[in-house]
Write a protein that holds these residues in place. Sequence first.
Motif, PDB file in Angstrom:
ATOM      1  N   LYS A 148       4.926  30.026  28.236  1.00 38.62           N
ATOM      2  CA  LYS A 148       6.156  30.752  28.561  1.00 38.62           C
ATOM      3  C   LYS A 148       7.094  30.702  27.369  1.00 38.62           C
ATOM      4  O   LYS A 148       7.134  29.706  26.638  1.00 38.62           O
ATOM      5  N   GLU A 149       7.850  31.793  27.156  1.00 42.33           N
ATOM      6  CA  GLU A 149       8.778  31.866  26.023  1.00 42.33           C
ATOM      7  C   GLU A 149       9.854  30.786  26.155  1.00 42.33           C
ATOM      8  O   GLU A 149      10.354  30.514  27.242  1.00 42.33           O
ATOM      9  N   CYS A 150      10.187  30.164  25.011  1.00 37.53           N
ATOM     10  CA  CYS A 150      11.190  29.092  25.013  1.00 37.53           C
ATOM     11  C   CYS A 150      12.549  29.647  25.433  1.00 37.53           C
ATOM     12  O   CYS A 150      13.003  30.670  24.901  1.00 37.53           O
ATOM     13  N   PRO A 151      13.243  28.994  26.361  1.00 32.39           N
ATOM     14  CA  PRO A 151      14.569  29.457  26.785  1.00 32.39           C
ATOM     15  C   PRO A 151      15.619  29.172  25.709  1.00 32.39           C
ATOM     16  O   PRO A 151      15.356  28.448  24.736  1.00 32.39           O
ATOM     17  N   GLU A 152      16.803  29.719  25.875  1.00 37.76           N
ATOM     18  CA  GLU A 152      17.913  29.515  24.945  1.00 37.76           C
ATOM     19  C   GLU A 152      18.212  28.028  24.786  1.00 37.76           C
ATOM     20  O   GLU A 152      18.293  27.291  25.771  1.00 37.76           O
ATOM     21  N   GLY A 153      18.336  27.592  23.534  1.00 34.18           N
ATOM     22  CA  GLY A 153      18.629  26.184  23.261  1.00 34.18           C
ATOM     23  C   GLY A 153      17.400  25.351  23.000  1.00 34.18           C
ATOM     24  O   GLY A 153      17.512  24.138  22.802  1.00 34.18           O
ATOM     25  N   SER A 154      16.221  25.977  22.978  1.00 32.68           N
ATOM     26  CA  SER A 154      14.983  25.251  22.707  1.00 32.68           C
ATOM     27  C   SER A 154      14.121  26.077  21.765  1.00 32.68           C
ATOM     28  O   SER A 154      14.354  27.269  21.554  1.00 32.68           O
ATOM     29  N   PHE A 155      13.087  25.441  21.215  1.00 29.42           N
ATOM     30  CA  PHE A 155      12.233  26.122  20.239  1.00 29.42           C
ATOM     31  C   PHE A 155      10.848  25.492  20.206  1.00 29.42           C
ATOM     32  O   PHE A 155      10.624  24.373  20.682  1.00 29.42           O
ATOM     33  N   SER A 156       9.919  26.226  19.630  1.00 29.29           N
ATOM     34  CA  SER A 156       8.576  25.729  19.337  1.00 29.29           C
ATOM     35  C   SER A 156       8.144  26.351  18.026  1.00 29.29           C
ATOM     36  O   SER A 156       8.130  27.576  17.892  1.00 29.29           O
ATOM     37  N   ASP A 157       7.822  25.509  17.041  1.00 28.70           N
ATOM     38  CA  ASP A 157       7.479  26.012  15.710  1.00 28.70           C
ATOM     39  C   ASP A 157       5.997  25.835  15.385  1.00 28.70           C
ATOM     40  O   ASP A 157       5.611  25.836  14.213  1.00 28.70           O
ATOM     41  N   LYS A 166      10.918  22.295  22.535  1.00 28.95           N
ATOM     42  CA  LYS A 166      11.810  21.176  22.209  1.00 28.95           C
ATOM     43  C   LYS A 166      13.251  21.663  22.123  1.00 28.95           C
ATOM     44  O   LYS A 166      13.509  22.784  21.719  1.00 28.95           O
ATOM     45  N   GLN A 167      14.175  20.780  22.498  1.00 21.20           N
ATOM     46  CA  GLN A 167      15.594  21.136  22.464  1.00 21.20           C
ATOM     47  C   GLN A 167      16.086  21.184  21.022  1.00 21.20           C
ATOM     48  O   GLN A 167      15.616  20.441  20.155  1.00 21.20           O
ATOM     49  N   TRP A 168      17.050  22.073  20.753  1.00 22.32           N
ATOM     50  CA  TRP A 168      17.668  22.128  19.432  1.00 22.32           C
ATOM     51  C   TRP A 168      18.328  20.786  19.107  1.00 22.32           C
ATOM     52  O   TRP A 168      18.861  20.093  19.983  1.00 22.32           O
ATOM     53  N   THR A 169      18.309  20.434  17.839  1.00 22.70           N
ATOM     54  CA  THR A 169      18.948  19.204  17.376  1.00 22.70           C
ATOM     55  C   THR A 169      20.471  19.333  17.470  1.00 22.70           C
ATOM     56  O   THR A 169      21.041  20.364  17.097  1.00 22.70           O
ATOM     57  N   VAL A 170      21.118  18.283  17.969  1.00 20.78           N
ATOM     58  CA  VAL A 170      22.582  18.224  18.000  1.00 20.78           C
ATOM     59  C   VAL A 170      23.034  17.462  16.758  1.00 20.78           C
ATOM     60  O   VAL A 170      22.679  16.298  16.567  1.00 20.78           O
ATOM     61  N   CYS A 171      23.787  18.130  15.878  1.00 20.35           N
ATOM     62  CA  CYS A 171      24.199  17.520  14.615  1.00 20.35           C
ATOM     63  C   CYS A 171      25.089  16.304  14.864  1.00 20.35           C
ATOM     64  O   CYS A 171      25.993  16.340  15.709  1.00 20.35           O
ATOM     65  N   LYS A 172      24.848  15.242  14.106  1.00 22.94           N
ATOM     66  CA  LYS A 172      25.626  14.023  14.233  1.00 22.94           C
ATOM     67  C   LYS A 172      27.026  14.210  13.636  1.00 22.94           C
ATOM     68  O   LYS A 172      27.305  15.188  12.947  1.00 22.94           O
ATOM     69  N   THR A 173      27.869  13.209  13.867  1.00 20.44           N
ATOM     70  CA  THR A 173      29.220  13.230  13.307  1.00 20.44           C
ATOM     71  C   THR A 173      29.141  13.260  11.787  1.00 20.44           C
ATOM     72  O   THR A 173      28.387  12.498  11.179  1.00 20.44           O
ATOM     73  N   GLY A 174      29.896  14.129  11.155  1.00 17.39           N
ATOM     74  CA  GLY A 174      29.866  14.278   9.703  1.00 17.39           C
ATOM     75  C   GLY A 174      28.929  15.382   9.249  1.00 17.39           C
ATOM     76  O   GLY A 174      28.820  15.636   8.050  1.00 17.39           O
ATOM     77  N   PHE A 175      28.248  16.046  10.203  1.00 14.26           N
ATOM     78  CA  PHE A 175      27.352  17.147   9.883  1.00 14.26           C
ATOM     79  C   PHE A 175      27.751  18.364  10.714  1.00 14.26           C
ATOM     80  O   PHE A 175      28.380  18.242  11.758  1.00 14.26           O
ATOM     81  N   TYR A 176      27.365  19.545  10.243  1.00 15.24           N
ATOM     82  CA  TYR A 176      27.652  20.767  10.980  1.00 15.24           C
ATOM     83  C   TYR A 176      26.414  21.675  10.934  1.00 15.24           C
ATOM     84  O   TYR A 176      25.519  21.504  10.100  1.00 15.24           O
ATOM     85  N   VAL A 177      26.349  22.638  11.858  1.00 13.63           N
ATOM     86  CA  VAL A 177      25.206  23.553  11.940  1.00 13.63           C
ATOM     87  C   VAL A 177      25.403  24.669  10.918  1.00 13.63           C
ATOM     88  O   VAL A 177      26.268  25.527  11.074  1.00 13.63           O
ATOM     89  N   SER A 178      24.577  24.634   9.860  1.00  5.60           N
ATOM     90  CA  SER A 178      24.681  25.692   8.846  1.00  5.60           C
ATOM     91  C   SER A 178      23.837  26.907   9.221  1.00  5.60           C
ATOM     92  O   SER A 178      24.102  28.017   8.762  1.00  5.60           O
ATOM     93  N   GLN A 179      22.811  26.699  10.037  1.00  3.26           N
ATOM     94  CA  GLN A 179      21.984  27.813  10.508  1.00  3.26           C
ATOM     95  C   GLN A 179      21.572  27.539  11.952  1.00  3.26           C
ATOM     96  O   GLN A 179      20.948  26.529  12.246  1.00  3.26           O
ATOM     97  N   ARG A 180      21.942  28.447  12.846  1.00  6.75           N
ATOM     98  CA  ARG A 180      21.672  28.278  14.278  1.00  6.75           C
ATOM     99  C   ARG A 180      20.190  28.430  14.571  1.00  6.75           C
ATOM    100  O   ARG A 180      19.497  29.250  13.963  1.00  6.75           O
ATOM    101  N   GLY A 181      19.688  27.636  15.513  1.00  3.33           N
ATOM    102  CA  GLY A 181      18.282  27.667  15.860  1.00  3.33           C
ATOM    103  C   GLY A 181      17.877  28.945  16.575  1.00  3.33           C
ATOM    104  O   GLY A 181      18.712  29.695  17.090  1.00  3.33           O
ATOM    105  N   THR A 182      16.562  29.192  16.606  1.00  3.46           N
ATOM    106  CA  THR A 182      15.987  30.323  17.327  1.00  3.46           C
ATOM    107  C   THR A 182      14.883  29.800  18.238  1.00  3.46           C
ATOM    108  O   THR A 182      14.694  28.595  18.367  1.00  3.46           O
ATOM    109  N   ALA A 183      14.135  30.702  18.860  1.00  2.00           N
ATOM    110  CA  ALA A 183      13.015  30.282  19.704  1.00  2.00           C
ATOM    111  C   ALA A 183      11.889  29.678  18.873  1.00  2.00           C
ATOM    112  O   ALA A 183      11.039  28.964  19.399  1.00  2.00           O
ATOM    113  N   ARG A 184      11.924  29.930  17.533  1.00  2.00           N
ATOM    114  CA  ARG A 184      10.871  29.422  16.654  1.00  2.00           C
ATOM    115  C   ARG A 184      11.355  28.379  15.659  1.00  2.00           C
ATOM    116  O   ARG A 184      10.551  27.829  14.899  1.00  2.00           O
ATOM    117  N   SER A 185      12.653  28.098  15.617  1.00  2.00           N
ATOM    118  CA  SER A 185      13.169  27.150  14.622  1.00  2.00           C
ATOM    119  C   SER A 185      14.311  26.323  15.211  1.00  2.00           C
ATOM    120  O   SER A 185      14.993  26.751  16.140  1.00  2.00           O
TER     121      SER A 185
END
Length: 312
Positions: A148-157, A166-185
């Motif tokens: 089944k296709e990965c739902p929003e907030g998850s991916f399979s590469d 797998k769930q998207w990584t939540v950036c730790k304190t001191g880091f920010y999301v430079s590129q938002r995840g997709t169903a494949r990344s």
Amino acid sequence: MLRQPLSGFSCVLLAVCALMQRSAAQPACDPVTQYVDNTDGCCRMCPPGTSMTSLSTCTEPNCSPCGNNEYQDKYTTEQKCTLQPYCDPNKNFKAAVHTSKKSRTTCLCEEGFHCSSKECITCIPHTSCPPGEGAVSIGDHAHDTVCKECPEGSFSDESSWSGACKQWTVCKTGFYVSQRGTARSDNTCVESGPSPAAYVVPILVIMSLLVAVGVFLCKVKPELFKRVAKCCMKSTHLPIEAEQDPEAPIRIERITPEENEDDDSILTGVPLTDNGNVLVQENGKLEQLSRQESQTECSQVCYNVVSDVQSR
């Protein structure tokens, strides 16, 4: 005296009576563990996992255990056990381990394969979920993998028959999301740089120090302030006056030292011309330095003045 022939009804009645008499003469045998012999008696059968030998009697059967790779799953009068099935590894079956002589061994597919049909004659590979899809039902011996296709907030590469999204990584304190995840990344986290506010305090301190030096020179040594400002601005290539031709010959000037406590040459130890060029003394003569040398000396003058102000 002649007998009259029996009617049809009478014939049926006689047949039923004869059958009932015969049934009453037969004993009630257990259909699972017993059988009826030629003398209409109940005889015992051999239990599961064994076979009956020719030496058996009706009441005391001679039972022999099944051999290797054989089985018997019910009570029997058979003289041979049944062979266990052969699990062919060339058809993607696991090597069979026969653990019981009372039951038939089931051939199981290798990991990553499932039965091609209900009869399970051979095993075929599970479906592999492509990147962007995950396994919601992992395949086993009897069933294929369901993707089944990965739902929003998850991916399979990766391509996998058993991997879930797998769930998207939540950036730790001191880091920010430079590129938002997709169903494949996944999300791309980058370390945050220093805040612009971090530069405000150092800049204010430097500006305050420069203002204090300027105010001090203006009040205490106004003439010296003019010369120092002129010299420092010249060393930073600020246009104060028309620059001299670099091809012009070096001008040699003689000056007579004057007793002036406001003279910057006395405070700094470096004589200057009216144009702010630095003079050096050699063999009783003062020579004007080149532009590069003059700028170096001007920088030294500025440094000496600032150090003098700080020491006061």
